[in-house]
Design an enzyme around this catalytic site. Structure first.
Site, PDB file in Angstrom:
ATOM      1  N   TYR A 122       0.818  -1.217   0.000  1.00 24.02           N
ATOM      2  CA  TYR A 122       0.000   0.000   0.000  1.00 24.02           C
ATOM      3  C   TYR A 122       0.853   1.270   0.000  1.00 24.02           C
ATOM      4  O   TYR A 122       0.375   2.348  -0.333  1.00 24.02           O
ATOM      5  CB  TYR A 122      -0.936   0.036   1.209  1.00 24.02           C
ATOM      6  CG  TYR A 122      -2.070  -0.981   1.153  1.00 24.02           C
ATOM      7  CD1 TYR A 122      -2.248  -1.816   0.054  1.00 24.02           C
ATOM      8  CD2 TYR A 122      -2.966  -1.105   2.203  1.00 24.02           C
ATOM      9  CE1 TYR A 122      -3.269  -2.743   0.010  1.00 24.02           C
ATOM     10  CE2 TYR A 122      -4.001  -2.033   2.159  1.00 24.02           C
ATOM     11  CZ  TYR A 122      -4.142  -2.851   1.060  1.00 24.02           C
ATOM     12  OH  TYR A 122      -5.164  -3.771   1.021  1.00 24.02           O
ATOM     13  N   LYS A 178       3.052 -15.431   1.742  1.00 24.46           N
ATOM     14  CA  LYS A 178       2.930 -16.117   0.458  1.00 24.46           C
ATOM     15  C   LYS A 178       4.366 -16.428   0.029  1.00 24.46           C
ATOM     16  O   LYS A 178       4.829 -16.042  -1.055  1.00 24.46           O
ATOM     17  CB  LYS A 178       2.200 -15.204  -0.546  1.00 24.46           C
ATOM     18  CG  LYS A 178       1.794 -15.871  -1.841  1.00 24.46           C
ATOM     19  CD  LYS A 178       0.656 -16.867  -1.702  1.00 24.46           C
ATOM     20  CE  LYS A 178       0.357 -17.519  -3.040  1.00 24.46           C
ATOM     21  NZ  LYS A 178      -0.527 -18.685  -2.949  1.00 24.46           N
ATOM     22  N   ASP A 219      -3.607 -17.866   1.054  1.00 24.58           N
ATOM     23  CA  ASP A 219      -4.792 -18.489   0.445  1.00 24.58           C
ATOM     24  C   ASP A 219      -5.357 -19.568   1.368  1.00 24.58           C
ATOM     25  O   ASP A 219      -6.568 -19.676   1.572  1.00 24.58           O
ATOM     26  CB  ASP A 219      -4.490 -19.042  -0.958  1.00 24.58           C
ATOM     27  CG  ASP A 219      -3.131 -19.721  -1.056  1.00 24.58           C
ATOM     28  OD1 ASP A 219      -2.343 -19.623  -0.099  1.00 24.58           O
ATOM     29  OD2 ASP A 219      -2.860 -20.356  -2.096  1.00 24.58           O
ATOM     30  N   ASP A 263      -5.487  -6.558   5.782  1.00 25.60           N
ATOM     31  CA  ASP A 263      -6.688  -5.807   5.432  1.00 25.60           C
ATOM     32  C   ASP A 263      -7.810  -6.789   5.087  1.00 25.60           C
ATOM     33  O   ASP A 263      -8.936  -6.706   5.599  1.00 25.60           O
ATOM     34  CB  ASP A 263      -6.343  -4.928   4.211  1.00 25.60           C
ATOM     35  CG  ASP A 263      -7.428  -3.921   3.885  1.00 25.60           C
ATOM     36  OD1 ASP A 263      -8.412  -3.852   4.628  1.00 25.60           O
ATOM     37  OD2 ASP A 263      -7.283  -3.209   2.881  1.00 25.60           O
ATOM     38  N   ASP A 286     -11.053  -8.297   7.762  1.00 28.73           N
ATOM     39  CA  ASP A 286     -12.472  -8.129   7.424  1.00 28.73           C
ATOM     40  C   ASP A 286     -13.174  -9.484   7.388  1.00 28.73           C
ATOM     41  O   ASP A 286     -14.307  -9.617   7.861  1.00 28.73           O
ATOM     42  CB  ASP A 286     -12.630  -7.446   6.059  1.00 28.73           C
ATOM     43  CG  ASP A 286     -12.749  -5.931   6.199  1.00 28.73           C
ATOM     44  OD1 ASP A 286     -12.295  -5.405   7.237  1.00 28.73           O
ATOM     45  OD2 ASP A 286     -13.281  -5.279   5.294  1.00 28.73           O
TER      46      ASP A 286
END
Ligand code: NAD
Length: 357
Positions: free
Chosen positions: A141, A192, A224, A248, A252
């Site tokens: 980000y 990852k 994943d 992020d 959620d």
């Protein structure tokens, strides 16, 4: 010494829900010698209306000087067409970046009384108690270079840079390990590493920090798989630590396992555990000013503030027990209401928590 807390109610339901949290903190000042001094200021659309900016330099200075900040929410229809540089959310981003709040802690805790609110089967989620530790000021980000460029053949190409330095990984890992030490001593680091070198380094650094916390059981999981496991068997997790983007998304996902946005607190901390505390939801302009909002996420954010920034674990637990007790009494705001329960407004819910203290 008296601790200073800056209250930033913000917009929409922000003023209503922070007022209830302030009530709870005032009650603890009176009954338990909490000893905090609260001052209030403007952020978001309210600050724009008053000063033409979503966070004034004066308010920023007050935030820097405070021991902790409790924020409601920002944003609303009224400010949606403003230039992006002065939109309400910019006030939040300025606070996060200038105060170097790199560690975002989001608990996903399911109160057993609300097990029916989740979209998952009660047996999958009852007893759920996860803490997600998300790196908040780095990763893809913020990485440079970034942008949209035109290639030689005239085609446009978007690009971002996923970057983490060792020191950034180390400091968030320490936050996660310390949190795990206060809980069930289980940490899952999400990456990852099979594809991305930056998370290969992430994994290595987390392992090097783990040596300092021998009591914590560490597991690494690809993102994943983590997304899948959160739905399949969420109760396997205690603390999860991950980078900005994965955090992020996963936070959620995890928060929605509890089914109730009005219950979820969050903390964003700097190197010295100074922090900003806010509910995970937004300013809910659709119900603002009608005494309909659920103040519990904000009240639980105040509990996190006592735990992480003000060194009062005892009073944090006291608030959490009071919240549990009002749920036991069957009191529910509209967002968590189910048949047979007692529907209450924002103020009545806050009063009930104070009474239960
Ligand atoms: P939202 O979280 O404000 O609302 C989503 C839905 O949940 C709405 O139906 C709302 O009524 C309900 N809801 C939210 N909090 C509730 C509470 N405490 N009690 C009862 N019901 C509640 O998200 P949105 O509608 O996407 O965004 C509204 C505004 O909030 C936008 O301007 C957005 O930019 C802003 N926002 C701010 C923050 C923040 O301040 N951190 C976060 C998200 C969105």
């Amino acid at each position: 010494m008296t601790k200073q807390v800056l209250i930033l109610p913000g917009d929409g339901i922000g003023p209503e829900i922070t007022a209830e949290a302030v009530k709870v903190l005032n009650a603890l000042n009176a009954s338990d010698g909490l000893g905090i001094e609260m001052t209030e200021d403007l952020v978001g659309g309210a600050a724009y209306d008053a000063h033409g900016v979503p966070l004034s330099d004066e308010t920023m200075a007050k935030a820097q000087a405070a021991d902790a900040i409790l924020l409601g929410a920002v944003g609303g229809y009224k400010w949606e067409s403003l230039d992006i540089s002065v939109r309400p959310e910019k006030g939040l981003l300025r606070l996060r970046s200038e105060m170097k709040l790199f560690a975002n802690l989001r608990p996903a805790f399911l109160y057993p009384q609300l097990a029916d609110a989740s979209t998952l089967k009660p047996e999958v989620v009852s007893g759920l108690d996860i803490l997600i530790v998300r790196e908040l000021t780095g990763g893809i980000y913020f990485g440079q270079p970034r942008g949209i460029r035109v290639l030689e053949n005239g085609e446009r190409q978007g690009f971002n840079t996923y970057v983490y330095s060792e020191s950034e990984i180390k400091r968030i890992a320490h936050v996660a390990f310390k949190a795990a030490m206060k809980r069930n001593k289980k940490l899952t680091s999400v990456d990852k590493a099979n594809v991305l070198e930056v998370t290969e380094l992430w994994r290595e650094v987390v392992d090097s920090v783990a040596v300092e916390y021998p009591e914590v059981e560490v597991k690494h999981m690809y993102v994943d798989n983590a997304a899948m496991q959160l739905i399949l068997n969420p109760k396997q997790f205690d603390v999860m630590v991950t980078g900005n983007m994965f955090g992020d998304i996963l936070s959620d996902e995890a928060s929605m396992l509890t089914g109730s946005i009005g219950m979820l607190a969050s903390a964003s901390l700097d190197e010295n555990n100074k922090g900003m505390y806010e509910p995970s939801h937004g300013s809910a302009p659709d119900i603002a000013g009608q005494d309909l909002a659920n103040p519990l996420a904000t009240i639980l954010s105040a509990a996190m503030m006592l735990r992480y920034s003000l060194g009062r674990e005892d009073l944090a637990l006291k608030i959490e027990r009071a919240v549990s007790s009002v749920l036991d009494q069957g009191l529910r705001t509209g967002d968590i209401y189910s048949e047979g329960m007692i529907k209450v407004g924002c103020r009545e819910m806050g009063d009930a928590v104070v009474a239960a203290l």
